[in-house]
Design an enzyme around this catalytic site. Sequence first.
Site, mmCIF file in Angstrom:
data_model
loop_
_atom_site.group_PDB
_atom_site.id
_atom_site.type_symbol
_atom_site.label_atom_id
_atom_site.label_comp_id
_atom_site.label_asym_id
_atom_site.label_seq_id
_atom_site.Cartn_x
_atom_site.Cartn_y
_atom_site.Cartn_z
ATOM 1 N N HIS A 12 -7.814 89.845 93.832
ATOM 2 C CA HIS A 12 -8.676 90.937 94.327
ATOM 3 C C HIS A 12 -8.770 90.951 95.859
ATOM 4 C CE1 HIS A 12 -12.071 87.794 93.735
ATOM 5 N NE2 HIS A 12 -11.771 87.832 94.999
ATOM 6 N N HIS A 59 -19.139 88.236 96.945
ATOM 7 C CA HIS A 59 -18.875 87.551 98.221
ATOM 8 C C HIS A 59 -19.942 87.881 99.255
ATOM 9 C CE1 HIS A 59 -15.043 87.934 96.131
ATOM 10 N NE2 HIS A 59 -14.502 87.020 96.897
ATOM 11 N N HIS A 191 -5.872 79.696 97.481
ATOM 12 C CA HIS A 191 -6.068 80.110 98.872
ATOM 13 C C HIS A 191 -7.284 79.430 99.466
ATOM 14 C CE1 HIS A 191 -8.629 83.004 96.723
ATOM 15 N NE2 HIS A 191 -9.096 83.541 97.834
ATOM 16 N N GLU A 238 -11.890 80.685 92.349
ATOM 17 C CA GLU A 238 -12.007 81.910 91.545
ATOM 18 C C GLU A 238 -11.295 81.778 90.201
ATOM 19 O OE1 GLU A 238 -12.386 84.924 95.365
ATOM 20 O OE2 GLU A 238 -10.428 84.527 94.482
#
Lengths: 288, 128
Positions: A12, A59, A191, A238
């Site tokens: 995303h 977030h 990441h 995530e």
Amino acid sequence: MARIIGGIATSHIPAIGKAIAQGTQQQPYWKPFFDGYNPVHSWLEKEQPDVVVVIYNDHGLNFFLDKMPTFAVGAATEYSNADEGWGLPVSLPFTGYPEMSWHLIESLIQEEFDLTTCQEMLVDHAFVVPMTLLWPDRRPIRTIPIAINTVQFPLPTPARCFKLGKAIGRAIESFGKEHRVVIIGSGGMSHQLDGERAGFINKTFDITCLDQIINDTAALSQMSVAELVLLAGVQGVELLNWLVMRGAMTGSVSEKHRNYHVPISNTAAAVMILENGTALASSGKSRV
Amino acid sequence: MATSAAPVETRESLQDAYDRIPGTIVFDSRAAMKGYALNKMCYSFNSRENREAYRRNEDAYCEAYQLNAQQRLALKHRNVAELLEAGGNMYYLAKWAGIFGMTVQQLGAQQRGITEDAFKEMLLRAGD
């Protein structure tokens, strides 16, 4: 009864939203990523889901550190997007399905998942980008957002997330109306944005994950959150969203498609279709 | 009841596990306590008016959120590593960085101490 037809894991990354807004999907940097969604569009066209449950992480749009729920379920008639501060265009709102949301909430709390209920809930890029990738033409579909805390440690463990997914699966399939439900696991893959290790990508781990999410969920569920950060990077946690999605697959799971591409922005990107077979769910009863 | 579950980790053992991860500050209870004011200020940058107010008068804005000297200095330096050290959380810091149009590649390069081009090259190579 509602039936779970499958799950879709998808990255995303905000830059995806920008690329869509700017129409750069066919440029060399983006093409290998966006082409990975063509089989997803075909699958959705064939399967025609009418409800989507989106497992994602906020977030810092709807939730701040003043009140940070570990698990939060949306129960609104509509979910708006809003300015996140760094220039992504604001999306049109998404339609909710309060009656089914409350069924999920009641069922999950019966199963001792003491979650937060939200009758107002802004949804950020982790909800909007997957919806836009899957349905670029904005087909009307009813949505239920479920947010998992990935901001404030301690995070829920992978094992807990997988169990939550199982309870979500049972809840969906005990809903008394005919629906074809698809579940999105938003985010990933490896990441890390912060620290001296910023830019960390772990292809070996990602490829293992893509295999294990299909056929060895025990291996993924046994990890600690610290191990997950070590192997996937801080924001790679995530994967928890993927585990919830995978847990909700009630039947025999088969992989219909995958695409893995490095890099998109600072991230290893992936999309995967998991089809939920009827083998174990054909009795129509919830398997508690 | 919990016999088959993993042993419950103490706060100390959890922190040890986080601290062993190289080049990484996990946003745990220690950072939460240290960085609340800074993160609250950065969260306010979801609003365009607030971003503009910050740009107009950075000192006054920091004062209103009662930031400490370490946090103000890190902001002045535009230095992400220092901001993380001061309790910042990357998700909220990204909103602050957005005010100056800093990309996540620029932020990553700064933290690695390499050029933006070298950082992008490193990302490309990660796919090999």
